[in-house]
Design an enzyme around this catalytic site. Structure first.
Site, PDB file in Angstrom:
ATOM      1  N   ASP A 286       1.025  11.216   1.592  1.00 20.93           N
ATOM      2  CA  ASP A 286       1.335  12.619   1.325  1.00 20.93           C
ATOM      3  C   ASP A 286       0.016  13.341   1.018  1.00 20.93           C
ATOM      4  O   ASP A 286      -1.054  12.727   0.899  1.00 20.93           O
ATOM      5  CB  ASP A 286       2.352  12.763   0.184  1.00 20.93           C
ATOM      6  CG  ASP A 286       3.083  14.106   0.291  1.00 20.93           C
ATOM      7  OD1 ASP A 286       2.590  15.009   1.008  1.00 20.93           O
ATOM      8  OD2 ASP A 286       4.135  14.270  -0.335  1.00 20.93           O
TER       9      ASP A 286
HETATM   10  C1  BGC Z   1       4.638  17.501   0.554  1.00 18.63           C
HETATM   11  C2  BGC Z   1       5.091  16.897   1.874  1.00 18.63           C
HETATM   12  C3  BGC Z   1       4.541  17.682   3.024  1.00 18.63           C
HETATM   13  C4  BGC Z   1       3.034  17.663   2.914  1.00 18.63           C
HETATM   14  C5  BGC Z   1       2.333  18.317   4.086  1.00 18.63           C
HETATM   15  C6  BGC Z   1       3.146  17.737   0.526  1.00 18.63           C
HETATM   16  O1  BGC Z   1       2.784  18.502  -0.571  1.00 18.63           O
HETATM   17  O2  BGC Z   1       5.011  16.649  -0.493  1.00 18.63           O
HETATM   18  O3  BGC Z   1       6.497  16.863   1.911  1.00 18.63           O
HETATM   19  O4  BGC Z   1       4.979  17.148   4.240  1.00 18.63           O
HETATM   20  O5  BGC Z   1       2.667  18.333   1.713  1.00 18.63           O
HETATM   21  O6  BGC Z   1       2.508  19.670   4.119  1.00 18.63           O
END
Ligand code: BGC
Length: 754
Positions: A286
């Site tokens: 993530d």
């Molecule tokens: C979130 C994810 C997301 C990623 C990319 C993160 O802060 O937890 O769900 O896909 O950002 O945007």
């Protein structure tokens, strides 16, 4: 030199892809990737594991600098945060024409509930229980996203969620592992169509692996601690369903598991995902999650990078520690180059399957986008999805549907607002294209037929407004005082036969980093509702929100309640159709609605204690001040018609079914409508304690008034299996209770022996 190499490479790629386009064959892919990797330096291989953010600041601060230079240096495998064929083509050209090996970039983005055409929030979509519909929404999202230069969506989010304080419940399918698993498969099918070589399919991403929904106290990113038994039986099934369905990628979660952050957790990413589940795709972290392990307290930059490499991460999102420390960690012998080779191969394989080596620009076709987004067909599905997501929570004296010849007052801040309709995580969506309820009423009947008052501000709390506006909300407070707004609304309400109050959360009160410790409607909205109720006029509450709310007062004092979530681009027309009976609500909630905050976590598939509730006995498992039961149970949702369940019959099944179970359903009301018939089982005695009931099957059936049908369910041994204390997946002989009904509480019951 660069040019020659590039030509050789393109020739190689073309040959490989030609061979595979008619007959996708792993050997060709292996040969192609082998040859490519034999030309790559260690740094270039690590480059494929590096994902940088550019463009829009939707998920956190943009951390990366010098993206274009790094692309030219072959140090970037993927970019997130950018779309449109023009923008992605520009970066793709840098990679293909100016890096040494010309390896194309993978463009990823959060396409969560639609891309340009926005569908209801995922929790709303789940309430439709319509797997075909969910797959179609994902199909459209993939079609629009791929026409917009994107190869990869960070969806579906499959985290089981039992705590509505957590803002991200809006992104998932709710609290049930069985339904969650089916919905996971529907999204993957919609995005990938089992064929990534088409130019309108995209990679899906199962997230957030794992257990992110179990954050303590519903506070985002918080600690998770859970037994293996609970993990395997209750939280892991949707991720496993994603792995089994061959989802192209997985994303790690921000939380820890057994004291080790998921992003550095070898047990999770290698022993479970690879060794036990046999997962073949690639794993991305993530956003910034490797660097965040420093705050978790498990090492400095170099150490956390090493942890993640060893755990089994294939691509790092934005924190660039692989890029920074990877070469040195390999050269010093801290990690083996084999680890890098495996990860790089997996990323290249995904690019190969998408056909990017064949044509790196196949998703950057400027002419395609006009044809493929926002089509009439997409909008029709958006409206269908918004209608099927809605849940009728209360409808005393058949107040709904409304009679359009009556004097109806629409009151509330959400009658005309557009900003919230597309909800959170609607990154490429444009709220200006969404149709508000008022606009829909206007085109359906002419709005001057109805009365209107704003009634109250969406929020009064200035601190909260400032916070939310900082995150993209557009919440303004009227010049008028709240007393004045309420007075104005009361004057309007008194002239009406029926009042429809349209209130709820701002879109930014749900989603990431949007946990709430109080999940009632905002106080000023509740004051408006109280004042409206005191007029004695019948009040319909239309809710827009992204999580279960505490609605005890509203349930006790208002006449009808319609949960519409944030319904997406076609919110207004969908609500108008449902309110006036052109569509009949059929949604069923997939998260339990508590009576009060203190009941959380509350979910239907709980375990019995040794002292089950007994109101008259002191030492039983209960609260003194609130019943154990929820306000609205899992699976609950009314219709404009009524259904009668009868004749639950059991018959020994023919293999592979162990039991056939039939039930009669009759439409006893006045409307043709769809019912979701749910089957739950309880394993009465087992080697470990088992939930009081678990969803095992459901069917949707449409019945005309007076029509009656018999539905048959076949239960197989597989439906009886669970993970025992040795984590073996087995069915144990004994008695099982079976419950069938229109929700998890009101059911017909029988017992069979296996
Ligand atoms: C979130 C994810 C997301 C990623 C990319 C993160 O802060 O937890 O769900 O896909 O950002 O945007």
């Amino acid at each position: 030199m660069k040019c020659n190499l590039f030509l050789v490479f393109i020739l190689l790629a073309l040959t490989a892809c030609k061979q595979t386009s008619s007959n996708p064959n792993n050997k060709d892919m292996d040969r192609f990737v082998d040859q490519l990797m034999s030309q790559m330096t260690l740094e270039e291989k690590i480059g494929q594991m590096n994902q940088l953010a550019i463009g829009f600041d939707i998920t956190g601060p943009i951390l990366n600098e010098g993206v274009e230079e790094k692309i030219k240096a072959g140090s970037v495998g993927s970019v997130l945060g950018i779309y449109t064929p023009e923008a992605t083509r520009k970066l793709q050209e840098l990679a293909v024409k100016e890096s040494r090996l010309g390896i194309p970039i993978l463009f990823g983005y959060d396409v969560i509930h639609g891309h340009r055409t926005i569908f209801p929030l995922n929790l709303g979509l789940a309430a439709s229980w319509d797997l075909d519909l969910i797959e179609r929404t994902a199909r459209i999202a993939a079609d629009e996203a791929s026409a917009d230069g994107l190869h990869w969506t960070f969806s579906p989010m499959v985290d089981i969620a039992r705590d509505p304080r957590w803002g991200r419940v809006s992104e998932g399918a709710g609290e049930d592992p069985y339904l969650g698993s089916l919905i996971t498969r529907a999204y993957i099918k919609g995005y990938e169509q089992n064929d990534l070589s088409q130019n309108n399919t995209i990679l899906s991403c199962i997230k957030h692996f794992a257990l992110y929904g179990a954050a303590e106290a519903g506070r985002d990113y918080n600690t998770v601690d859970m037994s293996r038994i609970r993990m395997y039986n209750e939280y892991l099934p949707p991720y496993k369903a994603g792995a089994d369905a061959g989802a192209a990628t997985f994303m790690t979660s921000f939380n820890e598991i057994d004291g080790v952050p998921a992003t550095g957790n070898h047990w999770l990413l290698t022993e479970l995902l690879r060794d036990e589940w046999g997962y073949q795709g690639f794993v991305v972290t993530d956003y910034g999650a490797i660097r965040e392990m420093i705050s978790h307290g498990v090492g400095d930059e170099r150490e956390v990078a090493e942890l993640s490499f060893k755990a089994g991460v294939d691509m790092e999102m934005v924190s660039e520690l692989f890029y920074q420390y990877g070469p040195e960690l390999v050269k010093s012998g801290k990690i083996s180059e084999k680890v890098i080779n495996k990860a790089c191969r997996r990323v290249l394989e995904a690019k190969y399957k998408l056909g990017l080596f064949d044509d790196p620009y196949r998703y950057c076709n400027e002419e395609e986008k006009a044809k493929r987004y926002f089509t009439a067909e997409n909008l029709a599905v958006a409206k269908e999805a918004a209608i099927k997501s809605m849940v009728l929570l209360k409808n005393d004296n058949e107040l709904l549907p409304l009679d359009s010849t009556k004097k109806i007052a629409f009151i509330g801040p959400q009658v005309k607002r557009k900003r919230d309709l597309i909800g959170s995580w609607s990154a490429a969506g444009d709220y200006n294209q969404a149709v508000s309820l008022w606009e829909a009423l206007d085109s359906k009947f002419g709005a001057n037929r109805f009365l209107y008052a704003e009634g109250c501000n969406l929020l009064e709390d200035t601190l909260l407004i400032r916070k939310l506006n900082g995150f993209g909300s557009k919440i303004e407070r009227s010049e008028k005082s709240s007393q004045y707004l309420i007075q104005e609304a009361l004057n309007i309400a008194r002239r009406a036969d029926v009042v429809v109050a349209v209130v709820g959360e701002a879109f930014s009160m749900t989603g990431e980093a949007a946990s709430r410790s109080d999940i009632q409607l905002p106080e000023n909205q509740r004051e408006l509702l109280k004042a409206l109720a005191q007029t004695g006029k019948p009040v319909v509450l239309v809710l827009m929100n992204g999580r279960p709310l505490v609605l005890q007062w509203e349930n006790d004092h208002l006449n009808a309640i319609l949960e519409t979530w944030f319904g997406g681009t076609m919110t207004g027309p969908a609500i108008a159709d449902v309110l006036f009976g052109d569509a009949v609500p059929s949604g069923k909630i997939t998260m339990t609605y508590p009576r009060n905050l203190g009941q959380i976590p509350i979910y239907y598939n709980y375990k019995n204690t040794g002292r089950p509730i007994h109101e008259e006995q002191k030492y039983t498992s209960k609260y003194l001040d609130v019943p154990n039961t929820p306000l609205y149970p899992f699976g609950y949702g009314l219709s404009y018609t009524t259904f009668e369940y009868s004749d639950l019959t059991l018959e020994t099944g023919h293999a592979p079914s162990v039991q056939e179970i039939s039930i009669n359903i009759k439409n006893t009301g006045k409307y043709t409508a769809t019912e979701t018939v749910q089957l739950y089982l309880r394993d009465k005695v087992a080697s470990i304690t088992r939930p009081v009931k678990e969803l095992k099957a459901f069917q949707q059936i449409e019945l005309q008034p007076g029509e009656e049908k018999t539905l048959t369910f076949e239960i197989s041994e597989n439906d009886l299996k669970f993970y025992n204390s040795d984590l073996e997946y087995r069915a144990e002989p004994g008695e099982f209770d079976v419950f069938i009904g229109g929700n998890s509480c009101d059911t017909k019951q029988a017992t069979f022996t296996y």
